[in-house]
Motif scaffolding. Sequence first.
Motif, PDB file in Angstrom:
ATOM      1  N   GLU A 178     -46.815 -34.185 -12.185  1.00  0.00           N
ATOM      2  CA  GLU A 178     -45.488 -33.690 -11.820  1.00  0.00           C
ATOM      3  C   GLU A 178     -45.585 -32.521 -10.845  1.00  0.00           C
ATOM      4  O   GLU A 178     -44.777 -32.404  -9.915  1.00  0.00           O
ATOM      5  CB  GLU A 178     -44.730 -33.264 -13.077  1.00  0.00           C
ATOM      6  CG  GLU A 178     -43.280 -32.923 -12.858  1.00  0.00           C
ATOM      7  CD  GLU A 178     -42.393 -34.132 -12.623  1.00  0.00           C
ATOM      8  OE1 GLU A 178     -41.268 -33.949 -12.118  1.00  0.00           O
ATOM      9  OE2 GLU A 178     -42.809 -35.262 -12.956  1.00  0.00           O
TER      10      GLU A 178
ATOM     11  N   ALA B  88     -41.310 -38.011 -18.092  1.00  0.00           N
ATOM     12  CA  ALA B  88     -40.011 -37.417 -17.777  1.00  0.00           C
ATOM     13  C   ALA B  88     -38.893 -38.212 -18.445  1.00  0.00           C
ATOM     14  O   ALA B  88     -38.910 -39.441 -18.456  1.00  0.00           O
ATOM     15  CB  ALA B  88     -39.799 -37.393 -16.267  1.00  0.00           C
TER      16      ALA B  88
ATOM     17  N   ARG C 122     -35.898 -32.743 -13.516  1.00  0.00           N
ATOM     18  CA  ARG C 122     -36.871 -33.442 -14.340  1.00  0.00           C
ATOM     19  C   ARG C 122     -37.484 -32.466 -15.345  1.00  0.00           C
ATOM     20  O   ARG C 122     -37.768 -31.323 -15.025  1.00  0.00           O
ATOM     21  CB  ARG C 122     -37.947 -34.068 -13.450  1.00  0.00           C
ATOM     22  CG  ARG C 122     -37.414 -35.237 -12.642  1.00  0.00           C
ATOM     23  CD  ARG C 122     -38.375 -35.628 -11.526  1.00  0.00           C
ATOM     24  NE  ARG C 122     -39.673 -36.055 -12.040  1.00  0.00           N
ATOM     25  CZ  ARG C 122     -39.944 -37.278 -12.485  1.00  0.00           C
ATOM     26  NH1 ARG C 122     -39.012 -38.205 -12.481  1.00  0.00           N
ATOM     27  NH2 ARG C 122     -41.151 -37.584 -12.903  1.00  0.00           N
TER      28      ARG C 122
END
Length: 229
Positions: free
Chosen positions: A65, A106, A160
Amino acid sequence: MKTIRVIIILLICNISLYAQHQNLDKQQKSIASISALTAKSDWEVLKTELSKGLDNGLTINQIKEELVHLYAYVGFPKSIMGLRTFLTVLDERKANGIKDNLGKEASPIDDTNPKYERGKKVLEELTKNPLSETKPDYQQFSPEIDTFLKEHLFADIFERDVLSFQQRELITVSALIALGNVEPMLKGHLGICIKQGLTKDQLIQVVETLKPYLNNYKLKSANDIIEGL
């Protein structure tokens, strides 16, 4: 009663003093190093820091991420190269019998409100302030960039939940320090870091963490901005 009040005051002072001198933890330092090295395109050293980040407890999905988040600040080429480098690290660790923690995925974003309004709300949560009705000069000059920032950066990316707002801002300032010569944006995001709970001491520690990788000009520029916050 007077004694109790004195004790409460001392406790508050001690808590405040502790907060001011709180140190970055190992995961935060890894996040900063990974971000800066990706921005710098130093793939060999990045491999070492990616592995160290996993050893320090970051999950695969958290690092993934981070590398995705970075494309908004350093571009797709560096972000993709960072992901490729990470895949190499994961393959090597797996071959050596190391089983890394995948971590949570997520969560789906089910907010049906317009993305521009969602992004505006996220930015207000980041800055802890309502947005001014008067937009910055560059947004007046290019309304498109304002739309992309609100709808994509602050809605699609910042919403997210794999990383917290504080972690995302740590990623952002580390990349901006490594890029250099973007002082207005760096100052803005360092200010948001403060709003998101990082102290000035911790931000100075971020710069110290990046010292092995960056030149003195970039480090001094960042420190000067932090001192002025």
